[in-house]
Design a protein around this motif. Structure first.
Motif, PDB file in Angstrom:
ATOM      1  N   ILE A  23      56.053  23.655  20.926  1.00 62.00           N
ATOM      2  CA  ILE A  23      55.492  22.643  21.628  1.00 62.00           C
ATOM      3  C   ILE A  23      54.477  23.394  22.763  1.00 62.00           C
ATOM      4  CG2 ILE A  23      55.470  20.453  23.222  1.00 62.00           C
ATOM      5  CD1 ILE A  23      58.225  19.830  21.694  1.00 62.00           C
ATOM      6  N   TYR A  24      54.991  24.392  23.273  1.00 62.89           N
ATOM      7  CA  TYR A  24      54.233  24.984  24.590  1.00 62.89           C
ATOM      8  C   TYR A  24      53.197  25.807  23.893  1.00 62.89           C
ATOM      9  CZ  TYR A  24      53.193  28.865  27.559  1.00 62.89           C
ATOM     10  OH  TYR A  24      52.549  29.826  28.481  1.00 62.89           O
ATOM     11  N   GLN A  25      53.281  26.467  22.677  1.00 58.00           N
ATOM     12  CA  GLN A  25      52.292  27.151  22.170  1.00 58.00           C
ATOM     13  C   GLN A  25      51.021  26.238  21.594  1.00 58.00           C
ATOM     14  OE1 GLN A  25      54.274  29.546  19.085  1.00 58.00           O
ATOM     15  NE2 GLN A  25      55.130  30.894  20.599  1.00 58.00           N
ATOM     16  N   THR A  26      51.664  25.030  21.249  1.00 58.02           N
ATOM     17  CA  THR A  26      50.379  24.063  20.709  1.00 58.02           C
ATOM     18  C   THR A  26      49.791  23.527  21.731  1.00 58.02           C
ATOM     19  OG1 THR A  26      52.047  23.437  18.646  1.00 58.02           O
ATOM     20  CG2 THR A  26      50.280  21.837  19.563  1.00 58.02           C
ATOM     21  N   LEU A  27      50.619  23.166  22.837  1.00 60.69           N
ATOM     22  CA  LEU A  27      49.839  22.693  24.202  1.00 60.69           C
ATOM     23  C   LEU A  27      48.949  23.865  24.542  1.00 60.69           C
ATOM     24  CD1 LEU A  27      52.750  20.658  25.875  1.00 60.69           C
ATOM     25  CD2 LEU A  27      50.805  19.769  24.622  1.00 60.69           C
ATOM     26  N   GLN A  28      49.447  24.854  24.876  1.00 58.03           N
ATOM     27  CA  GLN A  28      48.502  26.061  25.275  1.00 58.03           C
ATOM     28  C   GLN A  28      47.350  26.271  24.431  1.00 58.03           C
ATOM     29  OE1 GLN A  28      48.247  26.899  28.185  1.00 58.03           O
ATOM     30  NE2 GLN A  28      49.573  27.863  29.260  1.00 58.03           N
ATOM     31  N   LYS A  29      47.168  26.202  23.186  1.00 60.04           N
ATOM     32  CA  LYS A  29      46.184  26.387  22.243  1.00 60.04           C
ATOM     33  C   LYS A  29      45.305  25.248  22.612  1.00 60.04           C
ATOM     34  CE  LYS A  29      48.523  28.675  18.457  1.00 60.04           C
ATOM     35  NZ  LYS A  29      49.041  28.526  17.273  1.00 60.04           N
ATOM     36  N   GLN A  30      45.575  24.024  22.834  1.00 60.20           N
ATOM     37  CA  GLN A  30      44.927  22.957  23.058  1.00 60.20           C
ATOM     38  C   GLN A  30      44.073  23.105  24.432  1.00 60.20           C
ATOM     39  OE1 GLN A  30      47.407  19.571  22.632  1.00 60.20           O
ATOM     40  NE2 GLN A  30      47.279  19.684  20.381  1.00 60.20           N
ATOM     41  N   ALA A  31      44.800  23.662  25.448  1.00 57.60           N
ATOM     42  CA  ALA A  31      44.347  23.444  26.857  1.00 57.60           C
ATOM     43  C   ALA A  31      43.936  24.985  27.573  1.00 57.60           C
ATOM     44  CB  ALA A  31      45.462  23.095  27.771  1.00 57.60           C
ATOM     45  N   HIS A  32      43.872  25.791  26.637  1.00 55.06           N
ATOM     46  CA  HIS A  32      43.647  27.314  26.962  1.00 55.06           C
ATOM     47  C   HIS A  32      42.294  27.313  27.506  1.00 55.06           C
ATOM     48  CE1 HIS A  32      43.482  31.511  27.488  1.00 55.06           C
ATOM     49  NE2 HIS A  32      44.737  31.494  27.474  1.00 55.06           N
ATOM     50  N   PRO A  33      42.044  27.987  28.735  1.00 52.94           N
ATOM     51  CA  PRO A  33      40.697  28.096  29.376  1.00 52.94           C
ATOM     52  C   PRO A  33      39.617  28.733  28.646  1.00 52.94           C
ATOM     53  CG  PRO A  33      42.308  28.603  31.050  1.00 52.94           C
ATOM     54  CD  PRO A  33      43.176  28.345  29.665  1.00 52.94           C
ATOM     55  N   ASP A  34      40.054  29.664  27.574  1.00 59.43           N
ATOM     56  CA  ASP A  34      39.148  30.477  26.854  1.00 59.43           C
ATOM     57  C   ASP A  34      38.543  29.503  25.894  1.00 59.43           C
ATOM     58  OD1 ASP A  34      39.692  32.685  27.848  1.00 59.43           O
ATOM     59  OD2 ASP A  34      41.072  33.416  26.227  1.00 59.43           O
ATOM     60  N   ARG A  35      39.011  28.357  25.511  1.00 61.61           N
ATOM     61  CA  ARG A  35      38.371  27.292  24.616  1.00 61.61           C
ATOM     62  C   ARG A  35      37.230  26.573  25.389  1.00 61.61           C
ATOM     63  NH1 ARG A  35      41.990  23.199  21.584  1.00 61.61           N
ATOM     64  NH2 ARG A  35      39.947  22.850  20.556  1.00 61.61           N
ATOM     65  N   PHE A  36      37.318  26.596  26.682  1.00 59.29           N
ATOM     66  CA  PHE A  36      36.245  25.848  27.500  1.00 59.29           C
ATOM     67  C   PHE A  36      35.185  26.856  28.108  1.00 59.29           C
ATOM     68  CE2 PHE A  36      40.158  23.360  27.060  1.00 59.29           C
ATOM     69  CZ  PHE A  36      39.405  22.237  26.846  1.00 59.29           C
ATOM     70  N   ALA A  37      35.002  28.038  27.415  1.00 62.60           N
ATOM     71  CA  ALA A  37      34.155  29.199  28.163  1.00 62.60           C
ATOM     72  C   ALA A  37      32.746  28.597  28.377  1.00 62.60           C
ATOM     73  CB  ALA A  37      34.221  30.359  27.323  1.00 62.60           C
ATOM     74  N   HIS A  38      32.128  27.850  27.265  1.00 72.80           N
ATOM     75  CA  HIS A  38      31.070  27.405  27.354  1.00 72.80           C
ATOM     76  C   HIS A  38      30.676  25.793  27.757  1.00 72.80           C
ATOM     77  CE1 HIS A  38      29.732  31.092  25.393  1.00 72.80           C
ATOM     78  NE2 HIS A  38      30.706  30.697  24.671  1.00 72.80           N
ATOM     79  N   ALA A  39      31.712  25.446  28.378  1.00 75.87           N
ATOM     80  CA  ALA A  39      31.936  24.170  29.007  1.00 75.87           C
ATOM     81  C   ALA A  39      31.337  24.078  30.378  1.00 75.87           C
ATOM     82  CB  ALA A  39      33.144  23.430  28.881  1.00 75.87           C
ATOM     83  N   SER A  40      31.323  22.894  31.188  1.00 74.89           N
ATOM     84  CA  SER A  40      30.819  22.645  32.388  1.00 74.89           C
ATOM     85  C   SER A  40      32.013  23.449  33.350  1.00 74.89           C
ATOM     86  CB  SER A  40      30.783  21.159  32.846  1.00 74.89           C
ATOM     87  OG  SER A  40      31.826  20.648  32.929  1.00 74.89           O
ATOM     88  N   SER A  41      31.569  23.725  34.577  1.00 81.90           N
ATOM     89  CA  SER A  41      32.734  24.307  35.413  1.00 81.90           C
ATOM     90  C   SER A  41      33.518  23.437  35.829  1.00 81.90           C
ATOM     91  CB  SER A  41      31.883  24.708  36.722  1.00 81.90           C
ATOM     92  OG  SER A  41      31.026  23.915  37.314  1.00 81.90           O
ATOM     93  N   GLN A  42      33.256  22.108  35.916  1.00 83.67           N
ATOM     94  CA  GLN A  42      34.527  21.090  36.031  1.00 83.67           C
ATOM     95  C   GLN A  42      35.534  21.069  34.837  1.00 83.67           C
ATOM     96  OE1 GLN A  42      33.216  17.226  36.645  1.00 83.67           O
ATOM     97  NE2 GLN A  42      35.164  16.394  37.157  1.00 83.67           N
ATOM     98  N   GLU A  43      34.789  21.112  33.816  1.00 84.75           N
ATOM     99  CA  GLU A  43      35.702  21.028  32.339  1.00 84.75           C
ATOM    100  C   GLU A  43      36.571  22.385  32.436  1.00 84.75           C
ATOM    101  OE1 GLU A  43      33.217  18.662  29.040  1.00 84.75           O
ATOM    102  OE2 GLU A  43      32.722  20.520  29.593  1.00 84.75           O
ATOM    103  N   GLN A  44      36.022  23.588  32.989  1.00 82.68           N
ATOM    104  CA  GLN A  44      36.913  24.887  33.114  1.00 82.68           C
ATOM    105  C   GLN A  44      37.832  24.513  34.002  1.00 82.68           C
ATOM    106  OE1 GLN A  44      33.713  27.739  33.756  1.00 82.68           O
ATOM    107  NE2 GLN A  44      33.088  27.794  31.640  1.00 82.68           N
TER     108      GLN A  44
END
Length: 175
Positions: A23-44
């Motif tokens: 479950i930890y690995q699944t949650l981390q994949k969903q929320a990992h900051p690298d997934r939001f590299a091109h998102a707004s600073s607030q989303e990051q």
């Protein structure tokens, strides 16, 4: 956020650590900051906070003593500081005896045997307290919670003793 809820687990002491890890690995994949590299600073920032929360929850739930302490906190039990004195005089006496046992290892004729003996004593007494803790945490009464709180503190003492024994063993091996 309740860590048990975050991981979709029942609020109980006995948990499946393999399932927790999955479950930890699944949650981390969903929320990992690298997934939001091109998102707004607030989303990051939100992603970093969520990732940190998931890490904290995982570290707490995977460690039996941290999990027990967390459960007691959720139940509203105030955990006294580790420096607060115990009212259990027999345990205070036992602490002194165990510290003496640890100190005497340096002067033993057979340090390997003395280290083994101390390790067995520490492990046996830890297991007895740990088994009591498991039972106490299944019963959510004021008395059981207070006993569980005392046992968590006692178990932390045994963990520290084991760390000291490991350091002493390493130091003796280096000599």
């Amino acid at each position: 956020m309740n860590y048990f809820q975050l991981f979709g687990l029942a609020n109980q002491f006995d948990i499946d650590l393999a399932n927790l890890s999955t479950i930890y690995q699944t949650l981390q994949k969903q929320a990992h900051p690298d997934r939001f590299a091109h998102a707004s600073s607030q989303e990051q920032l939100i992603a970093v906070q969520k990732s940190t929360e998931i890490n904290d929850a995982y570290q707490t739930l995977k460690s039996p003593l941290l999990r027990a302490q967390y459960m007691l906190t959720l139940r509203g039990v105030d955990m006294p500081s580790e420096q607060a004195s115990f009212g259990d005089v027999s345990f205070l006496m036992r602490q002194m005896e165990l510290r003496e046992l640890l100190a005497e290892i340096k002067f033993a004729n057979d340090t390997d045997a003395a280290i083994f003996e101390a390790s067995v004593v520490f492990e046996t007494e830890f297991e007895q307290l740990f088994n009591q803790l498991q039972v106490q945490l299944t019963d959510n009464t004021t008395e059981s919670n207070a006993q569980a709180c005392d046992n968590v503190r006692k178990l932390k003492f045994y963990q520290k003793l084991q760390v000291e024994l490991d350091k002493l063993e390493d130091a003796l091996l280096d000599d």
